[in-house]
Design a protein around this motif. Structure first.
Motif, short mmCIF file in Angstrom:
data_model
loop_
_atom_site.label_atom_id
_atom_site.label_comp_id
_atom_site.label_asym_id
_atom_site.label_seq_id
_atom_site.Cartn_x
_atom_site.Cartn_y
_atom_site.Cartn_z
N ASP A 97 -35.43 31.16 75.78
CA ASP A 97 -33.99 30.90 75.87
C ASP A 97 -33.68 29.88 76.96
O ASP A 97 -32.77 29.07 76.82
CB ASP A 97 -33.23 32.20 76.15
CG ASP A 97 -33.25 33.12 74.93
OD1 ASP A 97 -33.17 32.60 73.80
OD2 ASP A 97 -33.36 34.35 75.10
N ASP A 98 -34.43 29.90 78.07
CA ASP A 98 -34.09 29.01 79.18
C ASP A 98 -34.59 27.58 78.97
O ASP A 98 -34.40 26.72 79.82
CB ASP A 98 -34.57 29.59 80.52
CG ASP A 98 -36.07 29.84 80.54
OD1 ASP A 98 -36.74 29.45 79.57
OD2 ASP A 98 -36.56 30.43 81.52
N ASP A 101 -30.70 24.05 75.31
CA ASP A 101 -29.28 23.83 75.53
C ASP A 101 -28.69 23.30 74.22
O ASP A 101 -29.43 23.06 73.25
CB ASP A 101 -29.00 22.93 76.74
CG ASP A 101 -29.61 21.54 76.61
OD1 ASP A 101 -29.87 21.08 75.48
OD2 ASP A 101 -29.84 20.90 77.66
N ASP A 129 -22.32 34.05 74.25
CA ASP A 129 -22.90 34.09 75.60
C ASP A 129 -22.58 32.78 76.34
O ASP A 129 -21.85 32.78 77.31
CB ASP A 129 -24.42 34.39 75.57
CG ASP A 129 -25.19 33.52 74.59
OD1 ASP A 129 -24.58 32.63 73.95
OD2 ASP A 129 -26.42 33.71 74.47
N GLY A 130 -23.05 31.66 75.81
CA GLY A 130 -22.76 30.38 76.47
C GLY A 130 -21.34 29.89 76.21
O GLY A 130 -20.79 29.11 76.97
N SER A 132 -20.25 27.73 74.31
CA SER A 132 -20.32 26.30 74.50
C SER A 132 -19.58 25.52 73.41
O SER A 132 -18.97 24.49 73.68
CB SER A 132 -21.79 25.91 74.57
OG SER A 132 -21.94 24.59 74.90
N THR A 241 -28.63 20.26 80.48
CA THR A 241 -27.59 21.11 81.06
C THR A 241 -28.28 22.23 81.81
O THR A 241 -29.14 22.92 81.24
CB THR A 241 -26.71 21.73 79.95
OG1 THR A 241 -26.17 20.68 79.17
CG2 THR A 241 -25.58 22.55 80.54
N ALA A 243 -27.64 25.60 84.45
CA ALA A 243 -26.70 26.47 85.16
C ALA A 243 -27.20 26.63 86.59
O ALA A 243 -28.36 26.94 86.83
CB ALA A 243 -26.64 27.82 84.46
N MET B 135 -17.96 31.88 80.58
CA MET B 135 -19.03 32.23 79.64
C MET B 135 -19.04 33.73 79.41
O MET B 135 -18.31 34.46 80.06
CB MET B 135 -20.40 31.85 80.23
CG MET B 135 -20.63 30.38 80.42
SD MET B 135 -22.19 30.21 81.28
CE MET B 135 -22.63 28.59 80.86
N TYR B 136 -19.92 34.17 78.52
CA TYR B 136 -20.07 35.60 78.25
C TYR B 136 -18.73 36.27 77.98
O TYR B 136 -18.38 37.27 78.60
CB TYR B 136 -20.85 36.31 79.37
CG TYR B 136 -22.27 35.85 79.46
CD1 TYR B 136 -23.26 36.43 78.67
CD2 TYR B 136 -22.62 34.79 80.29
CE1 TYR B 136 -24.57 35.97 78.72
CE2 TYR B 136 -23.93 34.33 80.34
CZ TYR B 136 -24.90 34.93 79.55
OH TYR B 136 -26.19 34.48 79.59
N VAL B 144 -22.32 24.50 86.04
CA VAL B 144 -23.43 23.79 85.42
C VAL B 144 -23.49 22.34 85.90
O VAL B 144 -22.47 21.77 86.29
CB VAL B 144 -23.36 23.81 83.87
CG1 VAL B 144 -23.40 25.24 83.34
CG2 VAL B 144 -22.12 23.09 83.35
#
Lengths: 275, 324
Positions: A97-98, A101, A129-130, A132, A241, A243, B135-136, B144
């Motif tokens: 997952d890490d 992006d 979750d993100g 985005s 990207t 975090a 987020m979440y 970020v």
């Protein structure tokens, strides 16, 4: 119609209160959280299934639904669940997952579209979750395909889709010629939201997403599930990207309880002065 | 030194959408890191008039792309020109309206740029920018960094005060439309079914009255008179939308509309985190709920524990009596 649906495994948003931030502040601690499929992606899958059947006989497949996820081995559960609800085939792109992006996910999906050649890519409008909200739009640009984001309704026409989009001022209807990218919003799983070219106009689906009966869960174990690697699809994949820090939203403190509407209006007029 | 570019949004009536001024504030906050100035890009079928409206906000330039094919917004027609203009800037930002959220990731992909969506803040660290994003489902804010040469972002409207006019008159300069790709010939705007309501728009209203699932089929019957008395927009919880009591574009929450009115009245809303994420920046929050333990009371300035089917008509009557 052949539909590619991308699914993401997320920490269960219904258990959202359990989200903890690691002491270092630079990660969200997902230990102990339950995983589930991103709800908007589940809706995308439901829409894909509705588009590849006639509504009356869901077992009669009038197209193909291929589900894809990017993630570690455990994400195969997400794919098996999708196969059990009716998807025909699955692909997992192996990645942690890490190492992902939104930009990389879109690049990987673009490559998959090149080999799978679907008529339509369906995705959730965002992952919870993100949050985005970018992969569908990016993918459409990379493919030079039309996009219809935040879809609340989809109606199949010959070689095109009529998509009702939830926008700020109301519902904006677009006609997109296939192949296209569509991202879905909440209401795509309403009883009259999605019609394939073969669905009767009077047909009404049950509200929400369908559930897999036990025999389908067993049968899903035998459906094809291929694995690819991120490096195969996106050579030299590097994050753009990162975090740096996570924090809890600032708390808002509780005010007072009023005894009746009269006291409430008093406070609003004389203390807060918002009336 | 590349600067920041604000992508403006034009409303149905041809005027600049007020939401654009949030992205202007974002760019003003970010500009020390990107060479000190910002410009504004306006696209549309008749964008010149709108561009003139934006000349008094301190932009280095207001760039205008006017073309009949841009009269109705589609990402496929807009993205090529925004990207072409944007590639000479370090930051390209719009407000996170439904249009901004549709367009800007497409622009980012065209520029192979990283994208930070729905930003609640932008932080300047020397010549670097950091983006603070919810987020979440509203449970966390992540800060970020983007490592591509160009950054693309959208600004959450409720977190940036609309920029105030700063006087002066920015030069207005025409830019050519970039021919779009094949995608543009395969999309067609069929219709816009505007919500038929005499109420103000949800994201711009001074007062919002929001209802939850508890209102059932009487959602509008109960809320309309109160909204009328308060001059308020009507919103809804996700549960009320899910149950079909209110249309989807009424939803307030992390995955719906983000609002920050002077007064937010939550009626029969329990207060799920994802809902709170969409309204917690409201100045004054009122909650009416019969469940005294409902989480909404933990963030409400004024809570009334009562049956909403009695309390809401009583509140409406009281307001009419005091403020006829």
């Amino acid at each position: 119609m052949k539909v590619l649906v991308s699914l993401k495994r997320v920490s269960d948003p219904d258990n959202a209160n359990k989200i903890k931030i690691a002491a270092s502040g630079n990660a969200v601690d997902t230990a102990g959280l339950e995983w589930k499929t991103n709800p908007f992606d589940e809706y995308a899958l439901e829409a894909a299934l509705r588009l590849t059947e006639n509504g009356k006989a869901p077992k009669l497949r009038l197209g193909e639904v291929v589900v894809v996820t990017l993630g570690p081995k455990e994400c195969e559960q997400t794919l098996r669940a999708a196969l059990a609800t009716g998807a025909d085939r699955a692909i997992r792109v192996d990645a942690t997952d890490d190492a992902l992006d939104g930009r990389l996910v879109a690049l990987a999906l673009k490559n998959l579209v090149g080999t799978e050649k679907p008529d339509l890519v369906l995705l959730g409008k965002q992952a919870v979750d993100g949050d985005s909200n970018q992969v569908g739009q990016r993918l459409a640009e990379l493919l030079d395909w039309p996009q219809a984001t935040f879809a609340a309704t989809i109606r199949e026409e010959a070689g095109a889709l009529l998509v009702g989009r939830e926008v700020d001022g109301g519902v904006l209807t677009l006609r997109v010629k296939l192949p296209a990218v569509v991202t879905v919003d909440l209401r795509i799983v309403s009883p009259t939201s999605v019609y394939s070219a073969h669905t009767e106009a009077a047909h009404k689906y049950a509200e929400g997403v369908r559930f897999a009966p036990l025999p389908a869960i067993m049968a899903a174990k035998k459906k094809p599930l291929d694995t690819k690697t991120l490096a195969e699809l996106v050579p030299g994949a590097a994050l753009s990207t990162r975090a740096l820090k996570f924090e809890k939203p600032a708390a808002r403190s509780a005010g007072i309880k009023v005894k009746d509407v009269s006291e409430l209006v008093d406070k609003l007029m004389n203390v807060s002065k918002v009336l | 030194m590349p600067h920041a570019l604000v992508v403006a949004e034009i409303a149905e009536d041809g005027k600049v959408k007020k939401a654009t001024l949030a992205a202007v504030s974002f760019a003003k906050k970010a500009r020390p890191a990107v060479g000190g100035s910002f410009s504004i890009l306006v696209l549309g079928g008749s964008a010149r008039a709108a561009a003139a409206e934006l000349a008094g906000y301190g932009a280095a330039k207001v760039l205008v792309c006017e073309d009949p094919s841009l009269a109705k917004y589609t990402a496929e027609h807009y993205a090529p020109t925004v990207a072409e203009v944007g590639k000479t800037f370090s930051l390209v930002v719009a407000t996170a309206t439904s249009e901004g959220k549709d367009l800007m990731p497409r622009v980012a992909a065209r520029l192979d740029a990283a994208y930070a969506g729905d930003c609640a803040d932008v932080l300047v660290d020397g010549t670097s920018l950091r983006y603070k994003r919810p987020m979440y489902a509203g449970n966390a804010f992540g800060t970020v960094e983007l490592t591509t040469p160009i950054h693309v972002a959208t600004a959450r409207q409720s977190e940036f005060d609309p920029a105030a006019p700063s006087g002066g008159s920015s030069p207005i300069e025409a830019v050519p439309k970039v021919a779009p790709g094949a995608a543009a010939s395969r999309v067609e705007v069929v219709s816009l079914e505007a919500v038929k309501s005499e109420r103000p728009e949800l994201t711009e209203a001074r007062v919002v009255v929001s209802g939850g699932r508890a209102l059932k089929e009487q959602f509008f019957q109960v809320l309309e008179p109160l909204a009328q008395a308060l001059g308020a927009a009507i919103g809804a919880s996700r549960a009320a939308v899910d149950a079909g009591y209110a249309p989807g574009d009424y939803q307030v929450g992390q995955t719906g509309k983000i609002v920050a009115p002077e007064l937010y009245v939550a009626i029969g809303i329990s207060g799920a985190i994802q809902h709170i994420a969409g309204m917690k920046s409201s100045k004054v929050i009122v909650a009416i709920n019969k469940d005294a333990e409902a989480p909404i009371f933990q963030i409400a300035d004024y809570g009334l524990v009562a049956d909403l089917f009695q309390a809401v008509p009583a509140l409406t009557a009281e307001l009419k009596k005091r403020k006829p």
